[in-house]
Design a protein around this motif. Structure first.
Motif, PDB file in Angstrom:
ATOM      1  N   PRO A 139      -8.020  27.251 -65.002  1.00  0.00           N
ATOM      2  CA  PRO A 139      -7.453  26.202 -65.864  1.00  0.00           C
ATOM      3  C   PRO A 139      -6.478  26.779 -66.886  1.00  0.00           C
ATOM      4  O   PRO A 139      -6.524  27.970 -67.221  1.00  0.00           O
ATOM      5  N   ALA A 140      -5.608  25.917 -67.385  1.00  0.00           N
ATOM      6  CA  ALA A 140      -4.654  26.319 -68.408  1.00  0.00           C
ATOM      7  C   ALA A 140      -5.387  26.687 -69.696  1.00  0.00           C
ATOM      8  O   ALA A 140      -6.526  26.280 -69.932  1.00  0.00           O
ATOM      9  N   GLU A 141      -4.707  27.437 -70.528  1.00  0.00           N
ATOM     10  CA  GLU A 141      -5.291  27.833 -71.808  1.00  0.00           C
ATOM     11  C   GLU A 141      -5.613  26.597 -72.651  1.00  0.00           C
ATOM     12  O   GLU A 141      -4.805  25.677 -72.760  1.00  0.00           O
ATOM     13  N   GLY A 142      -6.797  26.573 -73.222  1.00  0.00           N
ATOM     14  CA  GLY A 142      -7.215  25.440 -74.035  1.00  0.00           C
ATOM     15  C   GLY A 142      -7.922  24.351 -73.275  1.00  0.00           C
ATOM     16  O   GLY A 142      -8.421  23.391 -73.875  1.00  0.00           O
ATOM     17  N   ALA A 143      -7.984  24.470 -71.937  1.00  0.00           N
ATOM     18  CA  ALA A 143      -8.682  23.473 -71.117  1.00  0.00           C
ATOM     19  C   ALA A 143     -10.122  23.922 -70.923  1.00  0.00           C
ATOM     20  O   ALA A 143     -10.430  24.677 -69.998  1.00  0.00           O
ATOM     21  N   ASN A 144     -10.994  23.475 -71.791  1.00  0.00           N
ATOM     22  CA  ASN A 144     -12.397  23.891 -71.764  1.00  0.00           C
ATOM     23  C   ASN A 144     -13.259  22.737 -71.248  1.00  0.00           C
ATOM     24  O   ASN A 144     -13.697  21.882 -72.022  1.00  0.00           O
ATOM     25  N   TYR A 145     -13.484  22.722 -69.950  1.00  0.00           N
ATOM     26  CA  TYR A 145     -14.249  21.646 -69.342  1.00  0.00           C
ATOM     27  C   TYR A 145     -15.723  21.748 -69.713  1.00  0.00           C
ATOM     28  O   TYR A 145     -16.281  22.851 -69.756  1.00  0.00           O
TER      29      TYR A 145
END
Length: 306
Positions: A139-145
């Motif tokens: 995932p892209a940076e900052g995408a914390n699922y």
């Protein structure tokens, strides 16, 4: 919301007065409230309205065990629980065997043209997805699922979008909203559901930030909850509710729709938030302005989109 990419649509829902979850969800996904004879879903009718001979098998995907009502119909759509395990299987249960040359040859040799066509399309889809190599996705940076099935499904939707394999429509769901008892507010089961939902949607949008102008994320629910608490510290089946729309081209940073008020005299049947926006108007605006269909009457028969 602060950057104008999240819109809130309040007092939205079905004009039908049912309090049955089954009927209400069926009407929302079929796009024909009050009509039980509709055989397909409104998203499938959208796919039918823009038939594309060059469409890939991944034009419409649901992350889940079954195809949702909203995607059922004549246009092809795929349901799968995990894109990393997506394959064709022979047999069932633990004895199922993954695709091998002999099994594929069996499809190729069949005298049933319909079966042969379906088999070929499915094998093509398997090959296409394996070329994307989904197990290597980051995932892209900052995408914390959030941890759990909902976060995993959203992450896989982002994978499909960013793999450029022809995805137009994706669907998944999250349950646990039927809070008849011990609902809680800032703490409790409702807060837990809202936390997982918000973290998941925020992660998905962060993951797709470089494609924000091409994406609309829409939350849908069949109806809301009663305004007043019941005797079990929960709330019962309501009427109108709220939906959220996120995207680079969304007129966000505001609450859309006419607010009906919460005074007793303003409530629907003296207990619920009143309906001021038909959900078909919201769905229709996205189908027309974002997805580009010209024939909204075929998607929402019998309703004039406002």
């Amino acid at each position: 919301f602060d950057s104008g990419q999240l819109a809130i649509v309040h007092a939205v829902g079905s004009p039908d007065n049912t309090r049955s979850h089954f009927d209400a969800q069926d009407y929302m996904e079929s796009g024909t409230p009050g009509v039980k004879s509709t055989t397909d879903g409104w998203l499938n009718r959208y796919l039918q309205s823009k038939a594309d001979p060059k469409a890939t098998p991944f034009r419409a995907v649901s992350l889940g065990a079954n195809l949702p009502r909203v995607m059922q119909g004549k246009a092809p759509a795929i349901a799968m629980t995990n894109i990393n395990d997506f394959t064709v299987r022979a047999g069932g249960g633990q004895m199922a065997q993954a695709v091998q040359g002999g099994f594929e040859a069996l499809y190729a040799q069949t005298v049933n043209d319909a079966l042969r066509g379906t088999g070929k399309e499915t094998f093509d889809a398997v090959r296409m997805l394996k070329q994307v190599n989904p197990s290597q996705y980051k995932p892209a940076e900052g995408a914390n699922y959030p941890r759990g099935q909902f976060g995993d499904k959203l992450r896989q939707i982002a994978q499909l979008i960013k793999s450029d394999i022809g995805l137009e429509v994706a669907f998944t769901d999250i349950g646990g909203w039927d809070t008849h008892a011990n609902q809680g507010s800032s703490q409790g089961q409702l807060a837990n559901r809202l936390t997982e939902l918000s973290q998941g949607v925020a992660a998905l949008y962060a993951d797709l930030q470089d494609r924000a102008d091409d994406v609309v994320i829409l939350t849908m629910t069949e109806f809301g909850r009663t305004v007043k608490e019941n005797g079990n510290r929960g709330t019962d089946h309501g009427h109108a509710s709220v939906m959220f729309a996120l995207g680079g081209n969304i007129r966000g940073g505001k609450v859309h729709g006419q607010w009906p008020g919460l005074k007793s005299s303003q409530l629907y049947e003296g207990r619920d938030l009143a309906l001021t926006t038909d959900f078909r108007d919201l769905f229709g605006e996205i189908a027309g302005k974002h997805m580009g269909t010209k024939n909204l009457n075929s998607i929402f028969p019998g309703h004039q989109i406002n």
